[in-house]
Write a protein that holds these residues in place. Sequence first.
Motif, short mmCIF file in Angstrom:
data_model
loop_
_atom_site.label_atom_id
_atom_site.label_comp_id
_atom_site.label_asym_id
_atom_site.label_seq_id
_atom_site.Cartn_x
_atom_site.Cartn_y
_atom_site.Cartn_z
N SER A 92 -2.72 -20.32 -0.93
CA SER A 92 -2.92 -18.97 -1.45
C SER A 92 -4.38 -18.56 -1.35
CB SER A 92 -2.46 -18.90 -2.90
OG SER A 92 -2.76 -17.66 -3.47
N THR A 93 -4.59 -17.27 -1.05
CA THR A 93 -5.95 -16.76 -0.91
C THR A 93 -6.74 -16.87 -2.21
OG1 THR A 93 -5.21 -15.20 0.79
CG2 THR A 93 -7.33 -14.74 -0.25
N CYS A 94 -6.09 -16.72 -3.35
CA CYS A 94 -6.80 -16.82 -4.63
C CYS A 94 -7.30 -18.23 -4.86
CB CYS A 94 -5.89 -16.37 -5.76
SG CYS A 94 -4.43 -17.39 -6.03
N ILE A 95 -6.56 -19.24 -4.40
CA ILE A 95 -7.01 -20.63 -4.54
C ILE A 95 -8.19 -20.89 -3.62
CG2 ILE A 95 -6.34 -23.04 -4.22
CD1 ILE A 95 -3.53 -22.29 -5.03
N VAL A 96 -8.11 -20.41 -2.38
CA VAL A 96 -9.22 -20.58 -1.44
C VAL A 96 -10.46 -19.86 -1.95
CG1 VAL A 96 -9.96 -20.26 0.95
CG2 VAL A 96 -7.57 -20.78 0.46
N THR A 148 -14.07 -21.75 -2.72
CA THR A 148 -15.25 -21.41 -1.92
C THR A 148 -16.18 -20.43 -2.61
OG1 THR A 148 -14.01 -19.62 -0.83
CG2 THR A 148 -13.96 -21.80 0.21
N GLY A 149 -15.74 -19.78 -3.69
CA GLY A 149 -16.60 -18.81 -4.35
C GLY A 149 -16.82 -17.55 -3.53
N THR A 150 -15.84 -17.18 -2.72
CA THR A 150 -15.92 -16.01 -1.85
C THR A 150 -14.71 -15.12 -2.09
OG1 THR A 150 -17.03 -17.37 -0.18
CG2 THR A 150 -16.20 -15.26 0.54
N SER A 151 -14.92 -13.83 -2.04
CA SER A 151 -13.82 -12.89 -2.31
C SER A 151 -12.76 -12.99 -1.23
CB SER A 151 -14.36 -11.46 -2.38
OG SER A 151 -14.89 -11.07 -1.12
N GLY A 152 -11.53 -12.62 -1.59
CA GLY A 152 -10.43 -12.69 -0.64
C GLY A 152 -10.63 -11.80 0.56
N ARG A 153 -11.24 -10.64 0.35
CA ARG A 153 -11.47 -9.73 1.47
C ARG A 153 -12.44 -10.33 2.48
NH1 ARG A 153 -13.59 -3.43 0.95
NH2 ARG A 153 -13.63 -2.98 3.20
N THR A 154 -13.51 -10.96 1.98
CA THR A 154 -14.47 -11.60 2.88
C THR A 154 -13.84 -12.79 3.60
OG1 THR A 154 -16.26 -10.93 1.40
CG2 THR A 154 -16.76 -12.64 3.01
N ILE A 166 -13.29 -25.30 6.43
CA ILE A 166 -12.44 -25.54 5.27
C ILE A 166 -11.54 -24.35 4.99
CG2 ILE A 166 -14.28 -24.77 3.70
CD1 ILE A 166 -11.54 -27.43 3.04
N VAL A 167 -12.04 -23.13 5.19
CA VAL A 167 -11.20 -21.95 4.97
C VAL A 167 -10.06 -21.91 5.98
CG1 VAL A 167 -11.15 -19.43 4.97
CG2 VAL A 167 -13.06 -20.63 3.91
N THR A 168 -10.37 -22.20 7.23
CA THR A 168 -9.34 -22.17 8.28
C THR A 168 -8.29 -23.24 8.05
OG1 THR A 168 -10.99 -21.34 9.85
CG2 THR A 168 -8.96 -22.23 10.77
N LEU A 169 -8.73 -24.45 7.66
CA LEU A 169 -7.77 -25.52 7.41
C LEU A 169 -6.87 -25.20 6.23
CD1 LEU A 169 -10.05 -28.65 7.95
CD2 LEU A 169 -8.31 -27.75 9.50
N LEU A 170 -7.45 -24.63 5.17
CA LEU A 170 -6.63 -24.28 4.01
C LEU A 170 -5.65 -23.15 4.33
CD1 LEU A 170 -9.33 -24.41 1.17
CD2 LEU A 170 -7.45 -26.02 1.54
N LYS A 171 -6.12 -22.15 5.07
CA LYS A 171 -5.22 -21.04 5.42
C LYS A 171 -4.14 -21.49 6.39
CE LYS A 171 -5.75 -17.29 4.29
NZ LYS A 171 -5.18 -16.54 3.14
#
Length: 379
Positions: A290-294, A298-304, A280-285
Amino acid sequence: MVAKQKPLCRKAKDPKRGPLRVQGSKVKLQCAWKNCKGHCDVKNKSFILPIKKVNLSACRALRSHCKTVRFCSSRHLQKCQNPEVKEKRGGREPLTAGQTQRFFPTLVQSCHRPWAAVLMVLQIALGERADAARQACASWFVNLAPDSSGMPTCNIPRVNRKTQQRAVPLDRSFAKLLWQWMTTDPLVGLDCQWPFDGQDLQGAFDSGEDKLLFPGRTLGGKNKRNWSKPITERAYLEALQEACKVLTRERKADRENGVDHPCENLDLGKVGTYSMKKTIVTLLKTLQVSTCIVSAITGTSGRTLDDIYDVPTLERQRAAMKNVISPLVDGISAEPDHFSPKNLSSGVSVTPPCCPACQQSIDASWRLCPNCGQRLLCL
């Protein structure tokens, strides 16, 4: 009065181990670690390593025919043990939309695990890890019914240390499909279905009961469900691995028949429960979300997300290169021919143009001289 002589040995407490050694007797076999300062006889010690697993540079001088090496303690054994070099598995592989669509019927029909297929799609829709998704309850979901006035949402509680409590918006098409499976049209495989027999999820939604979507099995029972215990993550992983084996055989058959398989560029040995969140992260990116939306989904920090979950797959690399190179190639191929030599058989000689700077032969369609870099727009 004559003093009594010390016995050569004392009687052991355990007769199976033989007599104990007299204090001060000669050590027959020393600890193999070269820095061992003790005087312990390791002849009957259980800290043993085969010679192949021993780092000889950390040991005393050993006999050439030595097969095993003994130590006085586990600590000294570890100091002389060769570190086992294990092949790194690497990160889990994300799936494309087409690959996910191929996994779903494989889990339902070939692996006979409809619950695993639903759990896979739910994990992707929530952008959550398998440990949290497998504990999903009916009370998490609101406004799933088609006649509901609100927006379908999944309120994820903090079920473990990594899961962030949040509300994830659900797509209406997915909410409708999930409601259809739960109420009127269960997902049916061969002699199996989801929801399970006796699992009234619609009643749980109506009453607000905290009922598990994926209950586990009772220990020692024949496929009996434990309604208060969720399915294990190991069972979910085994279902995915079995699906990978089926798809591996299908891909081999498609290669022999010259047919492209959806999983042709997918390393099926690296597909696991972690793959779904990466998917899901790869498809959204890929859609440049936007990283803040992802991060909020997902409940995961942008850096991770950038370091672990946003995977530069081969499909994404090819698509990126295609978006850049294709317009460039189209523009080059659309350029008119500035120089078209006449038919040489007509007897008319044509002198090829030269670069005005270096006087080297060039093609009239070139914009830059490959020899000196001079602009050739005037030709």
